[in-house]
Design an enzyme around this catalytic site. Structure first.
Site, PDB file in Angstrom:
ATOM      1  N   ARG A  20       0.819  -1.216   0.000  1.00  0.00           N
ATOM      2  CA  ARG A  20       0.000   0.000   0.000  1.00  0.00           C
ATOM      3  C   ARG A  20       0.852   1.265   0.000  1.00  0.00           C
ATOM      4  NH1 ARG A  20      -2.789  -3.480   3.610  1.00  0.00           N
ATOM      5  NH2 ARG A  20      -4.525  -4.459   2.532  1.00  0.00           N
ATOM      6  N   VAL A  21       2.158   1.106   0.183  1.00  0.00           N
ATOM      7  CA  VAL A  21       3.066   2.245   0.041  1.00  0.00           C
ATOM      8  C   VAL A  21       3.450   2.400  -1.426  1.00  0.00           C
ATOM      9  CG1 VAL A  21       5.345   3.136   0.651  1.00  0.00           C
ATOM     10  CG2 VAL A  21       3.906   2.086   2.401  1.00  0.00           C
TER      11      VAL A  21
END
Length: 505
Positions: free
Chosen positions: A373-374
């Site tokens: 999700r980064v």
């Protein structure tokens, strides 16, 4: 009569009790700071008399001063989890307060050593005297001291650094069935930090065999990676209380490093075993079971642990604590209670599939279920540019993979997808304990994405990878490769033209 009256009193009433009654109380219990064991079994002691004890406080039980921790404050007594052999304790033994919340000793000399969940050295080396200590279970750092994750944490594994990149301060879950290479990814990540000297590593082993931990220690020592690693061990033969505590102890060491402007990596292997230990402990403490017999606060068990991972801002030292929790699934069921809990807390997951692992694709990462999700915020610019469509190409290959047996009847675009996908999968295969620097990874992925591997037979790609790595180091290509700028296509085209020519010769 008096004893029954004392049993019925709450803590607030005791505080306001008159001095004569306190003297009588001391006669019955010995002291306000000592108690007596009412019952002891399965690593939990019920104690009467510790009327002003704090939750989470360290205590000593019996004449052997066995360490314990207060976990449940009840009306008439307190429940204490025992960190030693409960067979040595019996009803009537005294319990002594320490007035100290559970903590762990801190020292730079712990690197290269194996410690237990309470910080004691358990390997054969010399003892370490630590002058610092820190609470084991603390509140996670707040929002203001944090900053967004933007600094890459290289694992040395091409499949991870290109598709699901991890940043310093991120929490990336490694999930899969048993025997799918979860621990291998974690250990390879530790080994890859040896060359950079960038990260300090903490490996927390929960519920594993002692022989397995001994093998990991020897392996890290052999590769020269043990000197910047602390191993926190709570084996399957130790009480569930120590297995519950070990991840918090390891996290405390990591927080200490990050708050001193260092970058730390912590690996929890694995949290599903910690959840089982916590369930066992909670049922013995008479806490009501909920879904799948886990207590209702099992989510809080993991959330308060994983939330402590952070990337601190420059005003707070710019340190970071990166977290790689490991979770075991049963028959690939990621929708089970504990896996879904941890997935919802972390910033992405690397899903390892048994089918891929058994086919020889290692690491056997399922590209469709794995996510970071980064994302590209934790990648160098060169990797971001060249690997941007890699996941898409692999996903397209997985979609048409079932039609591979009918390749002659497929249209040209589908055949090209199959042709390219097979080569990219071969490119992402990587042997154990063979991490690669990010600049070498960029050149390898460039070869696959720009079609240079299309000129080779599938069986020759493994040999070409070995040749290419050696060819990269023997050439001057790395000197001109600027990872934070756009790649120089002309230079790389000339490089691969010569590399393919030399390989075919």
């Amino acid at each position: 009569m008096f004893n029954n009256d004392i049993d019925s009193l709450g803590t607030e009433e005791l505080i306001n009790y008159d001095s004569i009654s306190l003297q009588k109380l001391k006669f019955y219990t010995g002291s306000l700071d000592t108690g007596k064991i009412v019952s002891v079994k399965d690593g939990v002691a019920k104690v009467n008399g510790l009327f002003s004890v704090l939750s989470g406080e360290m205590v000593y039980l019996g004449y052997l001063k066995i360490q314990g921790m207060v976990l449940s404050l009840e009306h008439n007594n307190v429940s204490i989890v025992i960190f030693g052999n409960d067979i040595l304790l019996k009803q009537g033994d005294l319990v002594f307060r320490t007035f100290v919340i559970m903590n762990i000793p801190l020292s730079i000399k712990l690197f290269g050593r194996v410690v237990d969940a309470v910080g004691n050295i358990i390997d054969s080396g010399p003892k370490v005297l630590a002058c610092l200590s820190r609470k084991v279970d603390t509140k996670a750092v707040g929002i203001i001291p944090r900053q967004s994750v933007n600094e890459p944490m290289q694992t040395g594994l091409v499949a991870i650094d290109s598709i699901t990149p991890i940043g310093c301060g991120q929490r990336e879950l490694i999930i899969g069935d048993r025997q799918t290479g979860k621990t291998t990814i974690a250990i390879d990540t530790i080994i890859s930090q040896k060359a950079s000297g960038y990260l300090y590593c903490i490996y927390v082993a929960v519920g594993q065999k002692k022989s397995t931990i001994a093998q990991i220690v020897q392996f890290l020592k052999k590769t020269g990676s043990l000197n910047n690693t602390i191993i926190v061990s709570a084996t399957s033969s130790e009480p569930a209380t120590l297995q519950f505590l070990a991840p918090y102890s390891g996290c405390t060491l990591g927080e200490w490093l990050s708050e001193n402007s260092c970058h730390a990596l912590i690996i929890y292997d694995d949290l599903s075993k910690q959840a089982v230990a916590y369930r066992q402990m909670s049922l013995l403490l008479r806490r009501p079971p909920g879904r799948e017999a886990y207590p209702g606060d099992v989510f809080y068990l993991h959330s308060r642990l994983l939330e402590r991972a952070s990337k601190l801002s420059s005003a707070y030292g710019n340190g970071s604590l990166t977290c790689l929790p490991i979770c075991e699934t049963q028959a690939g069921d990621v929708s089970a209670y504990i896996p879904t809990n941890i997935i919802s807390i972390t910033d992405g997951q690397i899903f390892l599939e048994s089918k891929l692992f058994n086919e020889g694709i290692r690491p056997g990462i399922n590209v469709g279920l794995s996510v970071s999700r980064v994302g590209s915020a934790a990648q160098v610019k060169a990797m971001k540019d060249i690997a941007g469509t890699l996941k898409l190409e692999l996903a397209q290959y997985r979609e048409v993979e079932s039609f591979a047996s009918f390749a002659s009847e497929l249209d040209e675009a589908t055949q090209h997808t199959l042709f390219r996908g097979l080569r990219l999968i071969e490119l992402l295969k990587q042997n154990q304990a063979n991490p690669l620097p990010v600049d070498v990874q960029v050149i390898m992925i460039y070869s696959g994405m720009k079609g240079y591997l299309d000129k080779l037979l599938l069986k020759d790609i493994e040999d070409f990878k070995i040749f290419l790595i050696e060819y990269i180091y023997n050439s001057n290509i790395l000197l001109g490769l600027k990872l934070n700028n756009k790649l120089n296509n002309k230079v790389l085209q000339e490089f691969f033209k010569n590399a393919l020519k030399d390989f075919t010769l």
